[in-house]
Design a protein around this motif. Structure first.
Motif, PDB file in Angstrom:
ATOM      1  N   TYR A   7      23.184  45.930  35.687  1.00  0.00           N
ATOM      2  CA  TYR A   7      24.561  46.103  36.134  1.00  0.00           C
ATOM      3  C   TYR A   7      25.509  46.353  34.966  1.00  0.00           C
ATOM      4  O   TYR A   7      25.215  46.063  33.814  1.00  0.00           O
ATOM      5  CB  TYR A   7      25.028  44.886  36.937  1.00  0.00           C
ATOM      6  CG  TYR A   7      25.351  43.677  36.079  1.00  0.00           C
ATOM      7  CD1 TYR A   7      26.662  43.378  35.727  1.00  0.00           C
ATOM      8  CD2 TYR A   7      24.350  42.833  35.611  1.00  0.00           C
ATOM      9  CE1 TYR A   7      26.966  42.283  34.935  1.00  0.00           C
ATOM     10  CE2 TYR A   7      24.639  41.734  34.827  1.00  0.00           C
ATOM     11  CZ  TYR A   7      25.956  41.474  34.493  1.00  0.00           C
ATOM     12  OH  TYR A   7      26.254  40.394  33.693  1.00  0.00           O
ATOM     13  N   PHE A   8      26.659  46.902  35.323  1.00  0.00           N
ATOM     14  CA  PHE A   8      27.773  47.086  34.398  1.00  0.00           C
ATOM     15  C   PHE A   8      28.970  46.404  35.041  1.00  0.00           C
ATOM     16  O   PHE A   8      29.185  46.519  36.251  1.00  0.00           O
ATOM     17  CB  PHE A   8      28.077  48.576  34.196  1.00  0.00           C
ATOM     18  CG  PHE A   8      29.332  48.831  33.402  1.00  0.00           C
ATOM     19  CD1 PHE A   8      29.277  48.899  32.024  1.00  0.00           C
ATOM     20  CD2 PHE A   8      30.551  48.986  34.033  1.00  0.00           C
ATOM     21  CE1 PHE A   8      30.437  49.113  31.282  1.00  0.00           C
ATOM     22  CE2 PHE A   8      31.714  49.211  33.303  1.00  0.00           C
ATOM     23  CZ  PHE A   8      31.659  49.276  31.925  1.00  0.00           C
ATOM     24  N   SER A   9      29.757  45.711  34.243  1.00  0.00           N
ATOM     25  CA  SER A   9      30.952  45.054  34.747  1.00  0.00           C
ATOM     26  C   SER A   9      31.972  44.965  33.624  1.00  0.00           C
ATOM     27  O   SER A   9      31.594  44.946  32.443  1.00  0.00           O
ATOM     28  CB  SER A   9      30.587  43.653  35.254  1.00  0.00           C
ATOM     29  OG  SER A   9      31.608  43.108  36.042  1.00  0.00           O
ATOM     30  N   ARG A  10      33.225  44.921  33.994  1.00  0.00           N
ATOM     31  CA  ARG A  10      34.290  44.883  32.997  1.00  0.00           C
ATOM     32  C   ARG A  10      35.336  43.849  33.392  1.00  0.00           C
ATOM     33  O   ARG A  10      35.776  43.808  34.531  1.00  0.00           O
ATOM     34  CB  ARG A  10      34.939  46.268  32.899  1.00  0.00           C
ATOM     35  CG  ARG A  10      36.043  46.352  31.900  1.00  0.00           C
ATOM     36  CD  ARG A  10      36.789  47.686  32.042  1.00  0.00           C
ATOM     37  NE  ARG A  10      38.122  47.545  31.511  1.00  0.00           N
ATOM     38  CZ  ARG A  10      39.165  47.087  32.157  1.00  0.00           C
ATOM     39  NH1 ARG A  10      39.071  46.729  33.399  1.00  0.00           N
ATOM     40  NH2 ARG A  10      40.338  46.991  31.573  1.00  0.00           N
ATOM     41  N   ASN A  11      35.735  43.023  32.427  1.00  0.00           N
ATOM     42  CA  ASN A  11      36.834  42.092  32.660  1.00  0.00           C
ATOM     43  C   ASN A  11      38.117  42.686  32.093  1.00  0.00           C
ATOM     44  O   ASN A  11      38.138  43.837  31.685  1.00  0.00           O
ATOM     45  CB  ASN A  11      36.521  40.708  32.071  1.00  0.00           C
ATOM     46  CG  ASN A  11      36.283  40.774  30.580  1.00  0.00           C
ATOM     47  OD1 ASN A  11      36.227  41.841  29.976  1.00  0.00           O
ATOM     48  ND2 ASN A  11      36.121  39.615  29.968  1.00  0.00           N
ATOM     49  N   GLY A  12      39.166  41.898  32.066  1.00  0.00           N
ATOM     50  CA  GLY A  12      40.460  42.402  31.610  1.00  0.00           C
ATOM     51  C   GLY A  12      41.309  42.759  32.819  1.00  0.00           C
ATOM     52  O   GLY A  12      41.100  42.245  33.917  1.00  0.00           O
ATOM     53  N   GLU A  13      42.262  43.652  32.624  1.00  0.00           N
ATOM     54  CA  GLU A  13      43.105  44.056  33.741  1.00  0.00           C
ATOM     55  C   GLU A  13      42.291  44.835  34.762  1.00  0.00           C
ATOM     56  O   GLU A  13      41.427  45.629  34.398  1.00  0.00           O
ATOM     57  CB  GLU A  13      44.274  44.919  33.251  1.00  0.00           C
ATOM     58  CG  GLU A  13      45.319  44.142  32.512  1.00  0.00           C
ATOM     59  CD  GLU A  13      46.520  44.983  32.117  1.00  0.00           C
ATOM     60  OE1 GLU A  13      47.479  44.394  31.610  1.00  0.00           O
ATOM     61  OE2 GLU A  13      46.518  46.211  32.300  1.00  0.00           O
ATOM     62  N   ASN A  14      42.568  44.573  36.023  1.00  0.00           N
ATOM     63  CA  ASN A  14      41.849  45.210  37.114  1.00  0.00           C
ATOM     64  C   ASN A  14      42.798  45.427  38.276  1.00  0.00           C
ATOM     65  O   ASN A  14      43.797  44.724  38.401  1.00  0.00           O
ATOM     66  CB  ASN A  14      40.672  44.312  37.529  1.00  0.00           C
ATOM     67  CG  ASN A  14      39.440  45.082  37.864  1.00  0.00           C
ATOM     68  OD1 ASN A  14      39.479  45.979  38.679  1.00  0.00           O
ATOM     69  ND2 ASN A  14      38.340  44.711  37.240  1.00  0.00           N
ATOM     70  N   TYR A  15      42.455  46.357  39.144  1.00  0.00           N
ATOM     71  CA  TYR A  15      43.280  46.700  40.300  1.00  0.00           C
ATOM     72  C   TYR A  15      42.837  45.886  41.506  1.00  0.00           C
ATOM     73  O   TYR A  15      41.668  45.893  41.866  1.00  0.00           O
ATOM     74  CB  TYR A  15      43.132  48.196  40.580  1.00  0.00           C
ATOM     75  CG  TYR A  15      43.992  48.710  41.695  1.00  0.00           C
ATOM     76  CD1 TYR A  15      45.350  48.935  41.509  1.00  0.00           C
ATOM     77  CD2 TYR A  15      43.443  48.972  42.941  1.00  0.00           C
ATOM     78  CE1 TYR A  15      46.141  49.417  42.538  1.00  0.00           C
ATOM     79  CE2 TYR A  15      44.228  49.457  43.981  1.00  0.00           C
ATOM     80  CZ  TYR A  15      45.572  49.673  43.772  1.00  0.00           C
ATOM     81  OH  TYR A  15      46.338  50.143  44.789  1.00  0.00           O
ATOM     82  N   PHE A  16      43.785  45.171  42.137  1.00  0.00           N
ATOM     83  CA  PHE A  16      43.512  44.350  43.321  1.00  0.00           C
ATOM     84  C   PHE A  16      44.576  44.613  44.374  1.00  0.00           C
ATOM     85  O   PHE A  16      45.729  44.218  44.196  1.00  0.00           O
ATOM     86  CB  PHE A  16      43.560  42.855  42.982  1.00  0.00           C
ATOM     87  CG  PHE A  16      42.423  42.375  42.153  1.00  0.00           C
ATOM     88  CD1 PHE A  16      41.265  41.920  42.761  1.00  0.00           C
ATOM     89  CD2 PHE A  16      42.501  42.362  40.769  1.00  0.00           C
ATOM     90  CE1 PHE A  16      40.200  41.455  41.998  1.00  0.00           C
ATOM     91  CE2 PHE A  16      41.452  41.902  40.013  1.00  0.00           C
ATOM     92  CZ  PHE A  16      40.302  41.451  40.622  1.00  0.00           C
TER      93      PHE A  16
END
Length: 168
Positions: A7-16
């Motif tokens: 898998y690939f995943s990214r933290n930080g700012e995200n759109y919700f």
């Protein structure tokens, strides 16, 4: 033989749901951890050599440029052999309608012949986009099963949904 999660995943700012929020753990990582908890699968996180910006707008701009250029960003560590696995769970956020380009970098290096692929995606409305078609190209020779699509804003409430999908 056993199972593997790539898998690939990214933290930080995200759109919700229409707003930008900062998250400590990427949405796809949350789902990958549920899968590991329920299956005991081995896990491999695809990590780009160069981090994406924490700023959401800057990140999506880079992701769009990588997609348009059909780039293959370098990754910190490569998985080279999946011959010991029967089922491979492949997880990613939907970026511009498909898998983030670091996933292309990793998946193109693997032989999926005879493997069962169970894809999962996190998104905020776009579901799998065209990534199903792209996975067929990337995972030649594999049997691709029904995927799991989870809204990023719902990941922490989705353990039961993940469990049901795993049992299908």
């Amino acid at each position: 033989m056993s199972d593997l999660i790539i898998y690939f995943s990214r933290n930080g700012e995200n759109y919700f749901s229409g707003e930008i929020k900062s998250i400590e753990k990427g949405n796809t990582e949350v789902i990958a951890e549920y899968i590991q908890e329920f299956t005991g699968a081995d896990i491999f996180k695809v990590i780009p050599k160069k981090d994406y910006p924490g700023d959401y707008m800057k990140c999506i701009d880079i992701a769009k440029k990588e997609l348009k250029a059909n780039a293959r960003p370098e990754i910190k560590e490569e998985l080279s052999d999946i011959s010991d696995y029967d089922i491979v769970y492949i997880g990613f956020p939907n970026w511009w309608g498909t898998l983030p380009m670091p996933m292309w970098t990793q998946l193109e290096k693997l032989d999926f012949t005879g493997k069962v692929i169970k894809p999962f995606v996190t998104h905020e409305g776009s579901r799998f986009g065209k990534s199903g078609k792209d996975l067929k190209r990337l995972c030649k020779g594999a049997i691709i099963k029904k995927g799991l699509s989870i809204s990023g804003s719902d990941v922490y409430d989705s353990a039961d949904i993940v469990k049901i999908w795993l049992e299908e």
